[in-house]
Design a protein around this motif. Sequence first.
Motif, PDB file in Angstrom:
ATOM      1  N   GLN A 132       0.839  -1.196   0.000  1.00 26.11           N
ATOM      2  CA  GLN A 132       0.000   0.000   0.000  1.00 26.11           C
ATOM      3  C   GLN A 132       0.883   1.259   0.000  1.00 26.11           C
ATOM      4  O   GLN A 132       1.955   1.285   0.599  1.00 26.11           O
ATOM      5  CB  GLN A 132      -0.908   0.016   1.243  1.00 26.11           C
ATOM      6  N   PHE A 133       0.386   2.297  -0.645  1.00 23.81           N
ATOM      7  CA  PHE A 133       1.100   3.577  -0.634  1.00 23.81           C
ATOM      8  C   PHE A 133       0.775   4.328   0.657  1.00 23.81           C
ATOM      9  O   PHE A 133      -0.341   4.257   1.165  1.00 23.81           O
ATOM     10  CB  PHE A 133       0.683   4.449  -1.823  1.00 23.81           C
ATOM     11  N   PHE A 134       1.761   5.084   1.161  1.00 22.77           N
ATOM     12  CA  PHE A 134       1.501   5.928   2.325  1.00 22.77           C
ATOM     13  C   PHE A 134       0.271   6.807   2.101  1.00 22.77           C
ATOM     14  O   PHE A 134      -0.502   7.062   3.022  1.00 22.77           O
ATOM     15  CB  PHE A 134       2.703   6.851   2.586  1.00 22.77           C
ATOM     16  N   GLU A 135       0.119   7.278   0.871  1.00 23.60           N
ATOM     17  CA  GLU A 135      -0.962   8.210   0.547  1.00 23.60           C
ATOM     18  C   GLU A 135      -2.354   7.615   0.728  1.00 23.60           C
ATOM     19  O   GLU A 135      -3.349   8.353   0.731  1.00 23.60           O
ATOM     20  CB  GLU A 135      -0.800   8.692  -0.900  1.00 23.60           C
ATOM     21  N   PHE A 136      -2.470   6.297   0.889  1.00 27.64           N
ATOM     22  CA  PHE A 136      -3.777   5.653   1.020  1.00 27.64           C
ATOM     23  C   PHE A 136      -4.289   5.597   2.456  1.00 27.64           C
ATOM     24  O   PHE A 136      -5.406   5.141   2.689  1.00 27.64           O
ATOM     25  CB  PHE A 136      -3.719   4.225   0.475  1.00 27.64           C
ATOM     26  N   MET A 137      -3.486   6.018   3.433  1.00 22.53           N
ATOM     27  CA  MET A 137      -3.898   5.854   4.829  1.00 22.53           C
ATOM     28  C   MET A 137      -5.190   6.606   5.148  1.00 22.53           C
ATOM     29  O   MET A 137      -6.027   6.141   5.924  1.00 22.53           O
ATOM     30  CB  MET A 137      -2.783   6.307   5.775  1.00 22.53           C
ATOM     31  N   GLY A 138      -5.369   7.770   4.533  1.00 20.68           N
ATOM     32  CA  GLY A 138      -6.593   8.525   4.784  1.00 20.68           C
ATOM     33  C   GLY A 138      -7.829   7.808   4.276  1.00 20.68           C
ATOM     34  O   GLY A 138      -8.863   7.764   4.956  1.00 20.68           O
ATOM     35  N   SER A 139      -7.739   7.225   3.076  1.00 21.53           N
ATOM     36  CA  SER A 139      -8.903   6.527   2.524  1.00 21.53           C
ATOM     37  C   SER A 139      -9.163   5.227   3.269  1.00 21.53           C
ATOM     38  O   SER A 139     -10.326   4.800   3.398  1.00 21.53           O
ATOM     39  CB  SER A 139      -8.705   6.264   1.030  1.00 21.53           C
ATOM     40  N   ILE A 140      -8.123   4.587   3.784  1.00 22.11           N
ATOM     41  CA  ILE A 140      -8.317   3.386   4.604  1.00 22.11           C
ATOM     42  C   ILE A 140      -9.073   3.748   5.879  1.00 22.11           C
ATOM     43  O   ILE A 140     -10.007   3.050   6.297  1.00 22.11           O
ATOM     44  CB  ILE A 140      -6.971   2.712   4.916  1.00 22.11           C
ATOM     45  N   ALA A 141      -8.685   4.863   6.493  1.00 20.85           N
ATOM     46  CA  ALA A 141      -9.387   5.327   7.692  1.00 20.85           C
ATOM     47  C   ALA A 141     -10.842   5.630   7.370  1.00 20.85           C
ATOM     48  O   ALA A 141     -11.760   5.241   8.112  1.00 20.85           O
ATOM     49  CB  ALA A 141      -8.702   6.568   8.253  1.00 20.85           C
ATOM     50  N   GLN A 142     -11.071   6.296   6.246  1.00 25.47           N
ATOM     51  CA  GLN A 142     -12.426   6.688   5.880  1.00 25.47           C
ATOM     52  C   GLN A 142     -13.313   5.472   5.620  1.00 25.47           C
ATOM     53  O   GLN A 142     -14.490   5.436   5.994  1.00 25.47           O
ATOM     54  CB  GLN A 142     -12.401   7.587   4.642  1.00 25.47           C
ATOM     55  N   SER A 143     -12.735   4.445   4.981  1.00 29.02           N
ATOM     56  CA  SER A 143     -13.534   3.259   4.639  1.00 29.02           C
ATOM     57  C   SER A 143     -13.998   2.511   5.880  1.00 29.02           C
ATOM     58  O   SER A 143     -15.010   1.806   5.842  1.00 29.02           O
ATOM     59  CB  SER A 143     -12.729   2.320   3.737  1.00 29.02           C
ATOM     60  N   GLY A 144     -13.264   2.672   7.001  1.00 31.11           N
ATOM     61  CA  GLY A 144     -13.642   1.978   8.227  1.00 31.11           C
ATOM     62  C   GLY A 144     -14.349   2.851   9.238  1.00 31.11           C
ATOM     63  O   GLY A 144     -14.582   2.417  10.367  1.00 31.11           O
ATOM     64  N   THR A 145     -14.666   4.091   8.861  1.00 33.40           N
ATOM     65  CA  THR A 145     -15.251   5.035   9.815  1.00 33.40           C
ATOM     66  C   THR A 145     -16.751   4.800   9.986  1.00 33.40           C
ATOM     67  O   THR A 145     -17.504   4.774   9.020  1.00 33.40           O
ATOM     68  CB  THR A 145     -14.999   6.487   9.377  1.00 33.40           C
ATOM     69  N   VAL A 146     -17.132   4.621  11.256  1.00 35.46           N
ATOM     70  CA  VAL A 146     -18.539   4.478  11.626  1.00 35.46           C
ATOM     71  C   VAL A 146     -18.770   5.344  12.861  1.00 35.46           C
ATOM     72  O   VAL A 146     -18.145   5.126  13.907  1.00 35.46           O
ATOM     73  CB  VAL A 146     -18.901   3.008  11.943  1.00 35.46           C
ATOM     74  N   GLY A 147     -19.629   6.343  12.731  1.00 36.70           N
ATOM     75  CA  GLY A 147     -19.987   7.155  13.892  1.00 36.70           C
ATOM     76  C   GLY A 147     -18.814   7.835  14.564  1.00 36.70           C
ATOM     77  O   GLY A 147     -18.742   7.870  15.804  1.00 36.70           O
ATOM     78  N   GLY A 148     -17.875   8.340  13.790  1.00 37.71           N
ATOM     79  CA  GLY A 148     -16.759   9.077  14.374  1.00 37.71           C
ATOM     80  C   GLY A 148     -15.610   8.215  14.847  1.00 37.71           C
ATOM     81  O   GLY A 148     -14.629   8.726  15.397  1.00 37.71           O
ATOM     82  N   LYS A 149     -15.718   6.918  14.639  1.00 41.44           N
ATOM     83  CA  LYS A 149     -14.628   6.008  14.992  1.00 41.44           C
ATOM     84  C   LYS A 149     -14.186   5.248  13.748  1.00 41.44           C
ATOM     85  O   LYS A 149     -15.017   4.864  12.925  1.00 41.44           O
ATOM     86  CB  LYS A 149     -15.066   5.023  16.077  1.00 41.44           C
ATOM     87  N   ALA A 150     -12.879   5.044  13.626  1.00 44.31           N
ATOM     88  CA  ALA A 150     -12.334   4.316  12.483  1.00 44.31           C
ATOM     89  C   ALA A 150     -11.933   2.916  12.930  1.00 44.31           C
ATOM     90  O   ALA A 150     -11.011   2.761  13.738  1.00 44.31           O
ATOM     91  CB  ALA A 150     -11.126   5.054  11.907  1.00 44.31           C
ATOM     92  N   LEU A 151     -12.648   1.913  12.408  1.00 45.95           N
ATOM     93  CA  LEU A 151     -12.315   0.519  12.707  1.00 45.95           C
ATOM     94  C   LEU A 151     -11.291   0.040  11.690  1.00 45.95           C
ATOM     95  O   LEU A 151     -11.565   0.005  10.480  1.00 45.95           O
ATOM     96  CB  LEU A 151     -13.575  -0.353  12.638  1.00 45.95           C
ATOM     97  N   VAL A 152     -10.105  -0.303  12.170  1.00 44.26           N
ATOM     98  CA  VAL A 152      -8.995  -0.620  11.274  1.00 44.26           C
ATOM     99  C   VAL A 152      -8.351  -1.935  11.699  1.00 44.26           C
ATOM    100  O   VAL A 152      -8.135  -2.188  12.888  1.00 44.26           O
ATOM    101  CB  VAL A 152      -7.935   0.500  11.272  1.00 44.26           C
ATOM    102  N   SER A 153      -8.015  -2.749  10.715  1.00 46.15           N
ATOM    103  CA  SER A 153      -7.377  -4.043  10.964  1.00 46.15           C
ATOM    104  C   SER A 153      -6.054  -3.883  11.716  1.00 46.15           C
ATOM    105  O   SER A 153      -5.329  -2.902  11.530  1.00 46.15           O
ATOM    106  CB  SER A 153      -7.122  -4.755   9.633  1.00 46.15           C
ATOM    107  N   THR A 154      -5.744  -4.879  12.526  1.00 45.29           N
ATOM    108  CA  THR A 154      -4.469  -4.911  13.250  1.00 45.29           C
ATOM    109  C   THR A 154      -3.394  -5.668  12.479  1.00 45.29           C
ATOM    110  O   THR A 154      -2.277  -5.833  12.972  1.00 45.29           O
ATOM    111  CB  THR A 154      -4.656  -5.583  14.620  1.00 45.29           C
ATOM    112  N   ALA A 155      -3.718  -6.136  11.280  1.00 45.47           N
ATOM    113  CA  ALA A 155      -2.747  -6.919  10.496  1.00 45.47           C
ATOM    114  C   ALA A 155      -1.527  -6.076  10.136  1.00 45.47           C
ATOM    115  O   ALA A 155      -1.613  -4.860   9.951  1.00 45.47           O
ATOM    116  CB  ALA A 155      -3.409  -7.439   9.221  1.00 45.47           C
ATOM    117  N   PHE A 156      -0.391  -6.738  10.006  1.00 44.98           N
ATOM    118  CA  PHE A 156       0.829  -6.045   9.626  1.00 44.98           C
ATOM    119  C   PHE A 156       0.789  -5.631   8.155  1.00 44.98           C
ATOM    120  O   PHE A 156       0.271  -6.350   7.297  1.00 44.98           O
ATOM    121  CB  PHE A 156       2.054  -6.933   9.867  1.00 44.98           C
ATOM    122  N   VAL A 157       1.332  -4.457   7.893  1.00 45.79           N
ATOM    123  CA  VAL A 157       1.531  -3.962   6.534  1.00 45.79           C
ATOM    124  C   VAL A 157       2.952  -3.421   6.438  1.00 45.79           C
ATOM    125  O   VAL A 157       3.625  -3.215   7.453  1.00 45.79           O
ATOM    126  CB  VAL A 157       0.518  -2.854   6.163  1.00 45.79           C
TER     127      VAL A 157
END
Length: 251
Positions: A132-157
């Motif tokens: 993944q590109f560094f530049e994608f971190m914002g869209s990853i956060a947005q894709s997991g955002t529910v009600g003001g919280k960002a649910l994000v995987s704990t998997a290694f990247v």
Amino acid sequence: MKIVVIGGTGLIGSKTVERLRAKGHEVVAASPNSGVNTITGEGLAEALAGAQVVVDLANSPSFEDKAVMDFFQTSGRNLLGAEKTAGVKHHIALSVVGTERLQGSGYFRAKKAQEDLIRGSGIAYTIVHSTQFFEFMGSIAQSGTVGGKALVSTAFVQPIASDDVADVMAQVAVSDPLNGMMEIAGPERVPLNELVQRYLKKFDDPREVIADPHALYFGVELDDGSLVPGVNPRIGQIRFDDWLRTSARKP
């Protein structure tokens, strides 16, 4: 040498074009806006006339399962067919580390279909699997955002800066075909949720990052081996915190 960069005005494309032109090559930055459309075939023959190398950096505008599959299959067939007619000697495509492991995702099934077309085309090729590109971190956060919280995987990247990706793509464009795949990655292996947290903190984003081992990524659940490279990947030079400090842009 004449090199055609499909998606030549995008994030990686524009940087790759700049690097190749600086080396003195004739580079066509091909995109629908420049009259070259791999879906309709418009402008392909003209753009590829006399080209030795094609670098395919195009991405689907939609990640919906059918739309993304249609995009990569149609684009791939049209582009490879036009390359055969033009006598292109080297086809290069940018794909994703872990594509073969994430076939539960429609996006990654489409990327594999693209790769299969390339391997069966009869044209000498190199497939570059990038993390993944560094530049994608914002869209990853947005894709997991529910009600003001960002649910994000704990998997290694092991994400990589777009500048490092462009360096590799420009080098591969002037190298002999591998007729195979190579992997590129950044210098640090970190849980995805930690990277997203650092990204949001940089921009004073108030969202709370929830570390969720079951959070989906492009529709699939990740494990620690899903998105990291295998042995001997090409490693970029730029570290995430250095990129945050000098190059990151507010989403």
